[in-house]
Design an enzyme around this catalytic site. Structure first.
Site, PDB file in Angstrom:
ATOM      1  N   GLN A 116      -8.572 -12.111  -8.981  1.00  0.00           N
ATOM      2  CA  GLN A 116      -9.804 -12.277  -8.853  1.00  0.00           C
ATOM      3  C   GLN A 116     -10.647 -12.833 -10.023  1.00  0.00           C
ATOM      4  OE1 GLN A 116     -11.185 -11.787  -5.922  1.00  0.00           O
ATOM      5  NE2 GLN A 116      -9.394 -11.257  -4.663  1.00  0.00           N
ATOM      6  N   CYS A 144      -5.839  -4.484   1.141  1.00  0.00           N
ATOM      7  CA  CYS A 144      -4.794  -4.496   0.270  1.00  0.00           C
ATOM      8  C   CYS A 144      -4.833  -3.387  -0.772  1.00  0.00           C
ATOM      9  CB  CYS A 144      -4.282  -5.753   0.060  1.00  0.00           C
ATOM     10  SG  CYS A 144      -3.813  -6.709   1.363  1.00  0.00           S
ATOM     11  N   LYS A 195      -7.112 -18.599  -4.273  1.00  0.00           N
ATOM     12  CA  LYS A 195      -8.346 -18.202  -4.431  1.00  0.00           C
ATOM     13  C   LYS A 195      -9.035 -18.945  -5.575  1.00  0.00           C
ATOM     14  CE  LYS A 195      -6.606 -13.780  -3.109  1.00  0.00           C
ATOM     15  NZ  LYS A 195      -6.078 -12.401  -3.726  1.00  0.00           N
ATOM     16  N   HIS A 199      -4.510  -3.798  -6.456  1.00  0.00           N
ATOM     17  CA  HIS A 199      -4.148  -4.730  -5.114  1.00  0.00           C
ATOM     18  C   HIS A 199      -2.521  -4.127  -4.771  1.00  0.00           C
ATOM     19  CE1 HIS A 199      -2.860  -7.763  -2.529  1.00  0.00           C
ATOM     20  NE2 HIS A 199      -3.907  -8.231  -2.312  1.00  0.00           N
ATOM     21  N   ASP A 224      -3.219  -8.777 -13.641  1.00  0.00           N
ATOM     22  CA  ASP A 224      -3.351  -9.349 -12.310  1.00  0.00           C
ATOM     23  C   ASP A 224      -4.755 -10.063 -12.445  1.00  0.00           C
ATOM     24  OD1 ASP A 224      -4.057 -10.076  -9.857  1.00  0.00           O
ATOM     25  OD2 ASP A 224      -3.654  -8.009  -8.717  1.00  0.00           O
TER      26      ASP A 224
END
Ligand code: PLP
Length: 419
Positions: A216, A377, A239, A136, A213
């Site tokens: 997700q 993104c 999220k 991202h 990261d």
């Protein structure tokens, strides 16, 4: 406080009752253009259960005050609730201590914090940072800013045609110059689940620290930062069925305490004089100014909510949806799924031969179906697959196979209009 109706004391996947879960999300009762809302954009931001909304309301209408400051009752209750949220996050990620959990404004700020504080302190010209081709922008641009500032080198691990990370190329890239690896756990555009534990182990063997990261990954699977041995792990509460306005950075306590503050202000200091100011230890050292109090409390409620359902049950439900959606969509003529990695989270990016993603998104919206269209993104990975944009359906715990059917029928309608 949290009202989970979905599971009654049974932790098996069989007890996962999606229809009852849907009752917990007020927005899912909405209609769009007279059609029931089919929300397939949880990868951009997930909807909120009533328990989160209630916890945030209570945080404002029963005990609101600033934290860490007052001796009065409201400030104490507010501070307790804010710090209790930190405790919930620590146990949710299996951190060793609450001192390892830093509240930020969003996930992006967590990465910028590490780039600015850790990066500027421990990296110098000629050092190398490794990221992947499917990051991202939030896990690309902060490292580019650092590169341009310090003269370090940014290296990018390729992905194969299916969206798998090229582990052999990664192994080749690692070396004595590698100081930091910034890697996504799950790709937001392709759905690829990266073998992050291997990525971390290999980086540690080369003497590098790793920032994961996890934006997700956290909504879709149980994450154990100790088992992964991650040095830093960031995620986006909005999220995970929590609110916007708050982010989480996990960092190993000793590393955090070796890092200088990157923003100065109230709450992060021990004492201030014009000659010398001393700083709090982590995590307060990194929380300058009034923090996202109500948002942190909402995140705590979101963690209670998903924990009561069970991350394993959520993962199993979403895996079923992923297989069903992949199968259903691949049978649509002219539809190409971008990202078919061996291990995938419930994200399906696709293009149609006859219509632009933007048109797909607009037309299916008329049928009540919310999907994401664009570069997500992640422009570099779009370039990798030779597309400027994709349409993306991303699934959450409240989605159903019927909704996949609605999406598929809506795409059929797009085909009829354009083909
Ligand atoms: C959403 C997302 C981010 C950024 O999250 P923000 O809430 O915008 O800070 C970073 N990385 C990935 C993989 C994401 O999906």
């Amino acid at each position: 406080m949290s009202t989970v109706t979905a599971i009654a004391g049974d932790n098996s996947a069989l007890a996962f009752d999606v229809e009852r879960i849907r009752q917990d999300f007020p927005i899912l009762k909405q209609q769009v253009y007279g059609k029931p809302l089919v929300y397939l954009d949880s990868g951009a931001s997930a909807q909120k259960p009533q328990a989160v909304i209630d916890a945030m309301t209570a945080g404002m209408d029963t005990y609101y005050a600033n934290v860490h400051r007052g001796v009065h009752a409201m400030s104490q209750r507010s501070t307790e609730a804010y710090e209790e949220a930190r405790t919930k996050i620590a146990s949710f990620l299996n951190a060793r201590s609450t001192n390892e959990i830093v509240f930020t404004r969003n996930a992006t700020e967590g990465i910028n914090l590490v780039a600015n504080s850790y990066g500027r302190t421990f990296l110098q010209a000629g050092d190398e940072i490794i990221i992947s081709h499917m990051e991202h922008h939030a896990n690309i641009v902060p490292w580019q800013l650092l590169r341009d500032n310090l003269g370090i080198v940014l290296r990018v691990v390729p992905v194969d045609d299916d969206g798998n990370l090229d582990m052999a190329a990664y192994a080749d890239m690692l070396g004595p110059k590698t100081k930091l690896v910034g890697m996504t756990h799950v790709s937001n555009s392709l759905g690829t689940i990266v073998a992050i534990k291997d990525v971390i182990r290999m980086a540690h063997d080369a003497g590098a620290v790793v920032l994961v990261d996890g934006c997700q990954a956290v909504p879709h699977t149980a994450v154990d930062v100790q088992d992964l041995d991650a040095d830093f792990y960031v995620f986006a509460p909005h999220k995970l069925y929590g609110p916007t306005g708050v982010g989480v950075l996990y960092g190993k306590e000793d590393i955090l305490n070796d890092m200088p503050p990157w923003q100065g202000g109230g709450d992060m200091i021990m004492s201030v004089s014009f000659d010398k100011t001393t700083y709090q230890k982590a995590p307060l050292r990194f929380e300058a100014g009034t923090p996202p109090i109500v948002e942190a409390i909402g995140l705590g409620a979101a963690i209670d909510y998903v924990s009561a359902i069970g991350m394993e049950n959520i993962a199993a439900h979403e895996e079923g949806l992923l297989h069903y959606a992949t199968d259903r969509l691949s049978r649509i003529e002219g539809l190409r799924i971008i990202g078919q990695a061996q291990e995938k989270a419930a994200i399906v990016s696709f293009v149609l031969d006859c219509a632009h993603p933007h048109d797909i998104g607009t037309i299916v919206d008329r049928g009540g179906v919310a999907i994401r269209t664009g570069h997500h993104c992640a422009q570099p990975v779009m370039d990798r697959y030779g597309v400027a944009a994709t349409a993306r359906a991303s699934f959450g715990l409240y989605n159903t196979r019927d909704e996949v059917d609605v999406l598929a029928d809506a795409i059929d309608a797009v085909r009829e209009m354009f083909a």
